[in-house]
Scaffold this motif. Structure first.
Motif: not given
Length: 305
Positions: A46, A59, A75, A77-79, A97, A99, A119
């Motif tokens: 990231c 993020i 997506t 990275y989020y997961d 979060v 993004l 998201l």
């Protein structure tokens, strides 16, 4: 940090240069507290992790050029971060979060991907503006038009241009009949193209001069027409003036070396152009900078190399 001068202005030499500037000024720009840069999670890195006043995870993914997959990247990275839940002393994973995608241009697929996503993604577009002796990074939210501006120092004395070879004999033959006031613009045109990338070549042939790499990956061409007048061709997307997307075609460009417009696509040779169309092109070109056309041709050439 290093910058490079291109036809449309300035850009970062690398993505790391962009990341360095944003990371070092994260609080000043967005009010976020920095956590970690190039944070590794599930085999992915990231760009920047930060947190806000409500302990929300932020993020940030940075791109130095248009990228059609930035939504999918964020997506993933989020997961991974939701599963790992790092930095519990700073992050409250019960709040949403944030993004953020930061890039000079957004691909139309980015908007499609975001449209049908669950998201929320913040699209921030940046541009470097030079107001000597100062530079500034302008960032704008493409949805809300909220913008941020960061002034930074960059010494032009440290900006070393790549040495380019002397023009070939064919170049002087091509510009021989141009007006004297156009000569400096043509030399600048040549310099801009050859400075763009170390792989850029100047290929002199009997018919004219190509700028590109090899036999097929061209971005520009100079040649004389039947009246011995200099003609410019650029390789651009079919719908460049509207969507800046689509397959690449060779276009004949009308220009006075300040402004320009597309006259017609020509697969080979000079093409037959109606004088009326040229007059229309002159009117159409009044508010269109030639530099925009050149930069787009260079960018597309770089993507195809």
């Amino acid at each position: 940090m290093k910058l490079r001068q291109v036809a449309s202005g300035w850009e970062f030499e690398s993505e790391k240069d962009l990341e360095d500037l944003v990371w070092n000024n994260l609080e000043k720009l967005f009010g976020y507290k920095p956590l970690k840069r190039q944070y590794q999670v599930s085999g992915q890195y990231c760009d920047i992790l930060a947190f806000g006043k409500n302990k929300e995870l932020v993020i940030i993914e940075l791109k130095n050029s248009e990228d059609r997959y930035i939504v999918q990247q964020l997506t993933r990275y989020y997961d991974a971060l939701i599963d790992e839940k790092p930095f519990p002393e700073h992050i409250n994973f019960q709040v949403p979060v944030v993004l953020i995608a930061v890039t000079p241009n957004f691909h139309r697929d980015n908007y499609t991907d975001r449209k049908y996503h669950q998201l929320k993604f913040n699209f921030l577009q940046f541009k470097i503006i030079c107001q000597e002796p100062k530079f500034n990074l302008n960032i704008i939210n493409v949805d809300t038009t909220l913008n941020w501006k960061l002034d930074f120092d960059y010494s032009l004395e440290n900006h070393i241009k790549k040495d380019i070879p002397a023009p070939p004999k064919r170049f002087y033959q091509l510009i021989e009949k141009c007006k004297p006031q156009e000569h400096s613009k043509l030399f600048k045109f040549r310099e801009t193209i050859l400075q763009f990338d170390d792989r850029m070549q100047e290929i002199a042939k009997e018919g004219g001069i190509y700028y590109g790499n090899g036999k097929t990956k061209h971005c520009a061409e100079l040649r004389l027409d039947s009246k011995k007048e200099l003609v410019l061709f650029l390789w651009l997307p079919r719908n460049f003036l509207w969507e800046q997307q689509g397959n690449i075609f060779r276009f004949r460009i009308w220009t006075d070396w300040n402004n320009a417009t597309i006259v017609m696509p020509v697969s080979r040779g000079l093409g037959k152009v109606n004088p009326t169309r040229i007059e229309f092109a002159k009117q159409d070109a009044k508010n269109r900078s030639l530099n925009i056309f050149i930069y787009e041709a260079l960018r597309r050439w770089f993507e195809r190399i």
